[in-house]
Write a protein that holds these residues in place. Structure first.
Motif, PDB file in Angstrom:
ATOM      1  N   TYR A 308       0.801  -1.223   0.000  1.00  0.00           N
ATOM      2  CA  TYR A 308       0.000   0.000   0.000  1.00  0.00           C
ATOM      3  C   TYR A 308       0.837   1.278   0.000  1.00  0.00           C
ATOM      4  O   TYR A 308       0.309   2.383   0.037  1.00  0.00           O
ATOM      5  CB  TYR A 308      -0.936  -0.005   1.222  1.00  0.00           C
ATOM      6  CG  TYR A 308      -1.776  -1.255   1.269  1.00  0.00           C
ATOM      7  CD1 TYR A 308      -2.823  -1.432   0.358  1.00  0.00           C
ATOM      8  CD2 TYR A 308      -1.495  -2.275   2.174  1.00  0.00           C
ATOM      9  CE1 TYR A 308      -3.576  -2.591   0.364  1.00  0.00           C
ATOM     10  CE2 TYR A 308      -2.246  -3.433   2.188  1.00  0.00           C
ATOM     11  CZ  TYR A 308      -3.281  -3.597   1.281  1.00  0.00           C
ATOM     12  OH  TYR A 308      -4.019  -4.740   1.274  1.00  0.00           O
ATOM     13  N   ALA A 311       0.428   3.696  -3.182  1.00  0.00           N
ATOM     14  CA  ALA A 311      -0.888   4.360  -3.204  1.00  0.00           C
ATOM     15  C   ALA A 311      -0.967   5.441  -2.130  1.00  0.00           C
ATOM     16  O   ALA A 311      -1.412   6.566  -2.397  1.00  0.00           O
ATOM     17  CB  ALA A 311      -1.998   3.332  -3.015  1.00  0.00           C
ATOM     18  N   ARG A 381      -7.502   8.414   4.809  1.00  0.00           N
ATOM     19  CA  ARG A 381      -7.140   7.001   4.817  1.00  0.00           C
ATOM     20  C   ARG A 381      -5.641   6.813   4.571  1.00  0.00           C
ATOM     21  O   ARG A 381      -4.986   6.007   5.232  1.00  0.00           O
ATOM     22  CB  ARG A 381      -7.961   6.249   3.759  1.00  0.00           C
ATOM     23  CG  ARG A 381      -7.788   4.765   3.785  1.00  0.00           C
ATOM     24  CD  ARG A 381      -8.888   4.049   3.024  1.00  0.00           C
ATOM     25  NE  ARG A 381     -10.027   3.759   3.877  1.00  0.00           N
ATOM     26  CZ  ARG A 381     -10.208   2.576   4.490  1.00  0.00           C
ATOM     27  NH1 ARG A 381      -9.323   1.622   4.348  1.00  0.00           N
ATOM     28  NH2 ARG A 381     -11.262   2.369   5.235  1.00  0.00           N
ATOM     29  N   GLN A 384      -3.772   7.300   7.665  1.00  0.00           N
ATOM     30  CA  GLN A 384      -3.866   6.145   8.569  1.00  0.00           C
ATOM     31  C   GLN A 384      -2.936   5.029   8.102  1.00  0.00           C
ATOM     32  O   GLN A 384      -2.252   4.387   8.901  1.00  0.00           O
ATOM     33  CB  GLN A 384      -5.305   5.624   8.623  1.00  0.00           C
ATOM     34  CG  GLN A 384      -6.243   6.531   9.400  1.00  0.00           C
ATOM     35  CD  GLN A 384      -7.677   6.058   9.322  1.00  0.00           C
ATOM     36  OE1 GLN A 384      -8.248   5.970   8.237  1.00  0.00           O
ATOM     37  NE2 GLN A 384      -8.249   5.742  10.474  1.00  0.00           N
ATOM     38  N   LEU A 388       0.397   2.989   9.791  1.00  0.00           N
ATOM     39  CA  LEU A 388       0.678   1.539   9.792  1.00  0.00           C
ATOM     40  C   LEU A 388       2.058   1.249   9.206  1.00  0.00           C
ATOM     41  O   LEU A 388       2.773   0.366   9.686  1.00  0.00           O
ATOM     42  CB  LEU A 388      -0.407   0.798   8.995  1.00  0.00           C
ATOM     43  CG  LEU A 388      -1.813   0.849   9.606  1.00  0.00           C
ATOM     44  CD1 LEU A 388      -2.851   0.306   8.630  1.00  0.00           C
ATOM     45  CD2 LEU A 388      -1.856   0.061  10.922  1.00  0.00           C
TER      46      LEU A 388
ATOM     47  N   TYR B  37      -6.014   2.820  -8.974  1.00  0.00           N
ATOM     48  CA  TYR B  37      -4.917   2.196  -8.242  1.00  0.00           C
ATOM     49  C   TYR B  37      -5.010   2.549  -6.758  1.00  0.00           C
ATOM     50  O   TYR B  37      -4.810   1.690  -5.893  1.00  0.00           O
ATOM     51  CB  TYR B  37      -3.571   2.648  -8.832  1.00  0.00           C
ATOM     52  CG  TYR B  37      -2.392   2.048  -8.109  1.00  0.00           C
ATOM     53  CD1 TYR B  37      -1.997   0.733  -8.376  1.00  0.00           C
ATOM     54  CD2 TYR B  37      -1.706   2.765  -7.142  1.00  0.00           C
ATOM     55  CE1 TYR B  37      -0.938   0.163  -7.689  1.00  0.00           C
ATOM     56  CE2 TYR B  37      -0.649   2.199  -6.454  1.00  0.00           C
ATOM     57  CZ  TYR B  37      -0.264   0.905  -6.728  1.00  0.00           C
ATOM     58  OH  TYR B  37       0.777   0.337  -6.045  1.00  0.00           O
ATOM     59  N   MET B  38      -5.345   3.808  -6.460  1.00  0.00           N
ATOM     60  CA  MET B  38      -5.444   4.249  -5.058  1.00  0.00           C
ATOM     61  C   MET B  38      -6.547   3.500  -4.303  1.00  0.00           C
ATOM     62  O   MET B  38      -6.511   3.406  -3.078  1.00  0.00           O
ATOM     63  CB  MET B  38      -5.757   5.756  -4.977  1.00  0.00           C
ATOM     64  CG  MET B  38      -4.776   6.660  -5.677  1.00  0.00           C
ATOM     65  SD  MET B  38      -3.093   6.355  -5.206  1.00  0.00           S
ATOM     66  CE  MET B  38      -2.221   7.640  -6.090  1.00  0.00           C
ATOM     67  N   ASP B  39      -7.526   3.007  -5.031  1.00  0.00           N
ATOM     68  CA  ASP B  39      -8.650   2.344  -4.371  1.00  0.00           C
ATOM     69  C   ASP B  39      -8.223   1.132  -3.565  1.00  0.00           C
ATOM     70  O   ASP B  39      -8.977   0.637  -2.724  1.00  0.00           O
ATOM     71  CB  ASP B  39      -9.721   1.955  -5.404  1.00  0.00           C
ATOM     72  CG  ASP B  39     -10.540   3.168  -5.829  1.00  0.00           C
ATOM     73  OD1 ASP B  39     -10.479   4.191  -5.106  1.00  0.00           O
ATOM     74  OD2 ASP B  39     -11.215   3.101  -6.866  1.00  0.00           O
ATOM     75  N   LYS B  40      -7.003   0.638  -3.815  1.00  0.00           N
ATOM     76  CA  LYS B  40      -6.546  -0.511  -3.032  1.00  0.00           C
ATOM     77  C   LYS B  40      -6.435  -0.162  -1.540  1.00  0.00           C
ATOM     78  O   LYS B  40      -6.482  -1.046  -0.693  1.00  0.00           O
ATOM     79  CB  LYS B  40      -5.227  -1.058  -3.576  1.00  0.00           C
ATOM     80  CG  LYS B  40      -4.084  -0.104  -3.401  1.00  0.00           C
ATOM     81  CD  LYS B  40      -2.687  -0.591  -3.800  1.00  0.00           C
ATOM     82  CE  LYS B  40      -2.541  -1.911  -4.454  1.00  0.00           C
ATOM     83  NZ  LYS B  40      -1.175  -2.394  -4.512  1.00  0.00           N
ATOM     84  N   LEU B  41      -6.338   1.133  -1.226  1.00  0.00           N
ATOM     85  CA  LEU B  41      -6.259   1.531   0.188  1.00  0.00           C
ATOM     86  C   LEU B  41      -7.549   1.178   0.935  1.00  0.00           C
ATOM     87  O   LEU B  41      -7.540   1.037   2.160  1.00  0.00           O
ATOM     88  CB  LEU B  41      -5.997   3.036   0.313  1.00  0.00           C
ATOM     89  CG  LEU B  41      -4.641   3.541  -0.169  1.00  0.00           C
ATOM     90  CD1 LEU B  41      -4.530   5.038   0.075  1.00  0.00           C
ATOM     91  CD2 LEU B  41      -3.504   2.815   0.538  1.00  0.00           C
ATOM     92  N   ALA B  42      -8.638   1.030   0.167  1.00  0.00           N
ATOM     93  CA  ALA B  42      -9.912   0.670   0.802  1.00  0.00           C
ATOM     94  C   ALA B  42      -9.840  -0.715   1.439  1.00  0.00           C
ATOM     95  O   ALA B  42     -10.637  -1.040   2.316  1.00  0.00           O
ATOM     96  CB  ALA B  42     -11.029   0.723  -0.236  1.00  0.00           C
ATOM     97  N   HIS B  43      -8.879  -1.528   1.022  1.00  0.00           N
ATOM     98  CA  HIS B  43      -8.773  -2.893   1.556  1.00  0.00           C
ATOM     99  C   HIS B  43      -7.983  -2.975   2.856  1.00  0.00           C
ATOM    100  O   HIS B  43      -7.889  -4.026   3.462  1.00  0.00           O
ATOM    101  CB  HIS B  43      -8.124  -3.822   0.523  1.00  0.00           C
ATOM    102  CG  HIS B  43      -8.826  -3.811  -0.797  1.00  0.00           C
ATOM    103  ND1 HIS B  43     -10.154  -4.101  -0.926  1.00  0.00           N
ATOM    104  CD2 HIS B  43      -8.380  -3.508  -2.048  1.00  0.00           C
ATOM    105  CE1 HIS B  43     -10.517  -3.978  -2.197  1.00  0.00           C
ATOM    106  NE2 HIS B  43      -9.454  -3.618  -2.892  1.00  0.00           N
ATOM    107  N   VAL B  44      -7.365  -1.856   3.257  1.00  0.00           N
ATOM    108  CA  VAL B  44      -6.567  -1.899   4.492  1.00  0.00           C
ATOM    109  C   VAL B  44      -7.489  -1.698   5.694  1.00  0.00           C
ATOM    110  O   VAL B  44      -8.371  -0.835   5.665  1.00  0.00           O
ATOM    111  CB  VAL B  44      -5.503  -0.775   4.495  1.00  0.00           C
ATOM    112  CG1 VAL B  44      -4.557  -0.936   5.677  1.00  0.00           C
ATOM    113  CG2 VAL B  44      -4.728  -0.782   3.194  1.00  0.00           C
ATOM    114  N   ASP B  45      -7.277  -2.510   6.706  1.00  0.00           N
ATOM    115  CA  ASP B  45      -8.054  -2.345   7.930  1.00  0.00           C
ATOM    116  C   ASP B  45      -7.451  -1.199   8.741  1.00  0.00           C
ATOM    117  O   ASP B  45      -6.371  -1.331   9.311  1.00  0.00           O
ATOM    118  CB  ASP B  45      -8.018  -3.650   8.732  1.00  0.00           C
ATOM    119  CG  ASP B  45      -8.805  -3.519  10.035  1.00  0.00           C
ATOM    120  OD1 ASP B  45      -9.497  -2.484  10.216  1.00  0.00           O
ATOM    121  OD2 ASP B  45      -8.728  -4.442  10.866  1.00  0.00           O
ATOM    122  N   VAL B  46      -8.141  -0.071   8.767  1.00  0.00           N
ATOM    123  CA  VAL B  46      -7.591   1.092   9.475  1.00  0.00           C
ATOM    124  C   VAL B  46      -8.436   1.452  10.697  1.00  0.00           C
ATOM    125  O   VAL B  46      -8.324   2.544  11.240  1.00  0.00           O
ATOM    126  CB  VAL B  46      -7.485   2.332   8.543  1.00  0.00           C
ATOM    127  CG1 VAL B  46      -6.434   2.116   7.484  1.00  0.00           C
ATOM    128  CG2 VAL B  46      -8.833   2.669   7.929  1.00  0.00           C
TER     129      VAL B  46
END
Lengths: 490, 95
Positions: A308, A311, A381, A384, A388, B37-46
């Protein structure tokens, strides 16, 4: 003697022994720049008269016995470091006529030490890029092969050091902009810990990530430059008040005990990655072997959020850029578009004509990611995820002293090869971005060559404020490989 | 995420940029690709992760509120594209 072959430390010795003068050294380098930089294009501006005047002043200091390490040493400065009375363009047309009224703190330190400034080096506009092709003036070429990029954004500084135009140079690193061009040009590049070096007078790109650092021929020279520029500065509130050690002590530590007792972590997420060039992998594997032979303890570590990093970085950096670059509005300095209908129109015309395509793209991305309705999903996001990533590094450095990785997935690419595809260009920064996100120091040291004779560097990262470990390990690598004695034929 | 031409125009206005028609089309395409490509951040548990805004040690940096000499208008305005005495000149704001 070929004076251009001298390292910084070597030039210092000869200056102190009065075997050469700063005038002779500076003249030799200016002549070399005049003879060869019309093909490499590493400098945006050379001020020979100013350089010679500073060389003469330095010689007077040396004659009086008042010299310090940098007295009479010719250096090159990336053109986003403000130099009083000397044009500073940031590689952009919007600052084409900008003459700073003050010196950046690092420049003031160099001047105070009676160093010599040869000129200002080329860069991607506002440090946005990985190839120096985004300079509004001209692309810089890789001195090892003129069809290839030198890397970026400090490509002019790295090419100037590799071409032996200067004893050392200053660059800046927001996501790899010192380490990646150093790797592509076969020289040493060190990004210090965030806060180690004052950013005052550095034209900001992404303030939470930017850091000034050395590009040099040897690890020792890089450590000497860091000695000069590190330290607290009341003009930069993010500049740390940590004690500044003598960074060359890392070299003494290596000479005394090699890398015994040092543990080197290899992030497992890096090696399984697709798209790493086989030559880069071979150089990396050799580096692991060398460090093992020098006594280091190699272990596997994990940086779980590696996937990540690109991104998150390419949201945070453009967000900060969109805010920082709002100051370029044609009112206070730089280019202003004439014939505007009103104030807003003047802003728009100035910025549209003054900024190049990549800068405009990043301003747009940043403005979008910060705009109402998208802030939480993007900037919030990403911030955050950055927390991490920082935690990943903090845990990794509980388990080891330094992390070892490639600098870039491939050696330098051909000029023009990636210009049409910004995302592909962003993805090449995967190994270098994390150090900026986590604020930790990183160094790129020459590790080998590709099949077509392009340099390939090795990256080491250490915990915050532990540049000494980087100097120690990188010096060990340099001494074992001997690559710092190889230079391109111009 | 697909970015429309209208969105690019709105964002460009907020950023005080004027994008020509040809660049608009390529920007729509590039931005859509980048944001996908940035949308992959939606998969991180924050969940419960506190965002960070920088890598510096987070503490307040204070100094005495003491006056210092100012560089003065000649220095401050030295790079002004247009000025009048000690003022920056800009196009008329009030019609």
């Amino acid at each position: 003697m070929d004076l251009h072959t001298l390292t910084l430390a070597g030039a210092r010795r000869l200056l102190d022994e009065k075997k050469i003068s700063s005038r002779e050294l500076t003249r030799a380098l200016l002549d070399r720049i005049a003879a060869h930089d019309n093909t490499i294009n590493s400098f945006l501006m050379v001020d020979a008269a100013d350089a010679m005047a500073r060389a003469d002043a330095a010689d007077r200091q040396i004659a009086a016995g008042n010299q310090t390490v940098f007295t009479g040493i010719p250096m090159a400065l990336k053109d986003l470091l403000c130099t009083r009375g000397m044009r500073t363009t940031c590689g952009s047309k919007i600052l084409d006529n900008f003459v700073p009224q003050y010196d950046a703190t690092v420049v003031a330190k160099l001047k105070q030490a009676h160093g010599v400034i040869l000129g200002k080096t080329n860069m991607d506009e506002f440090a946005m890029g990985s190839s120096t092709e985004n300079s509004a003036y001209f692309p810089t070429k890789n001195p090892w092969h003129l069809d290839y990029v030198p890397g970026g954004s400090s490509g002019g500084s790295a090419a100037a050091v590799a071409a032996q135009f200067c004893c050392a140079a200053l660059g800046t690193d927001t996501g790899g902009s010192i380490r990646q061009p150093a790797s592509h040009c076969g020289v040493v590049g060190l990004k210090p810990t965030y806060g180690r070096v004052s950013r005052f007078g550095l034209v900001s790109y992404a303030s939470s990530l930017d850091q000034i650092g050395p590009i040099a021929r040897t690890v020792e020279d890089a450590a000497l430059v860091l000695n000069l520029i590190a330290g607290h500065d009341p003009m930069d509130s993010t500049c740390a008040s940590q004690d500044v050690p003598d960074f060359t002590a890392g070299i003494a530590a290596f000479e005394k005990q090699g890398l015994k007792g040092m543990s080197v972590g290899i992030p497992k997420e890096y090696l399984g990655m697709e798209g790493i060039d086989p030559d880069v992998l071979a150089v990396f594997e050799n580096a692991v072997k060398v460090l093992t032979e020098l006594g280091a303890d190699i272990k596997e570590v994990s940086l779980p959020h590696t996937a990540y990093v690109v991104a998150a970085y390419y949201i945070i950096a453009p967000c900060e850029a969109s805010s920082n670059l709002a100051r370029f509005d044609g009112v206070k300095y730089g280019f202003r578009a004439n014939h505007a209908d009103d104030l807003i129109d003047m802003y728009k015309q100035t910025r549209s004509h003054g900024f190049g395509p990549e800068v405009q793209r990043r301003i747009i991305i940043g403005t979008y990611a910060l705009s109402a309705g998208y802030y939480d999903a993007y900037y919030g996001r990403a911030s955050q995820v950055r927390a991490l990533i920082m935690e990943d590094f903090s845990q990794a450095f509980d388990a080891c002293d330094i992390l070892l990785s490639p600098v870039a997935p491939t050696p330098a690419f051909r000029i023009g090869e990636k210009m049409d595809d910004p995302l592909t260009m962003y993805l090449t920064d995967i190994f270098t971005l994390s150090a900026n996100m986590a604020g930790v120091p990183g160094i790129s040291v020459p590790g080998g060559f590709s099949a077509n004779n392009l340099p390939i560097g090795i990256q080491m990262m250490a915990g915050r404020f532990d540049e000494l470990s980087l100097v120690r390990a990188a010096y060990g690598m340099e001494k074992s490989l001997g690559l710092n004695r190889l230079f391109p034929t111009l | 995420m697909k970015i429309s031409r209208q969105e690019v125009e709105n964002i460009a206005h907020l950023a005080r940029l004027e994008i020509d028609d040809q660049s608009k089309a390529s920007l729509c395409e590039q931005l859509s690709g980048i944001l996908d490509y940035m949308d992959k951040l939606a998969h991180v548990d924050v969940q419960n992760v506190k965002p960070v805004s920088g890598a510096a040690f987070m503490h307040n940096v204070l100094r005495e509120d003491a006056p210092h000499p100012s560089p003065g208008p000649d220095v401050t305005l030295a790079n002004a594209p247009k000025k009048d005495a000690n003022y920056y000149l800009v196009p008329r704001v009030v019609k």
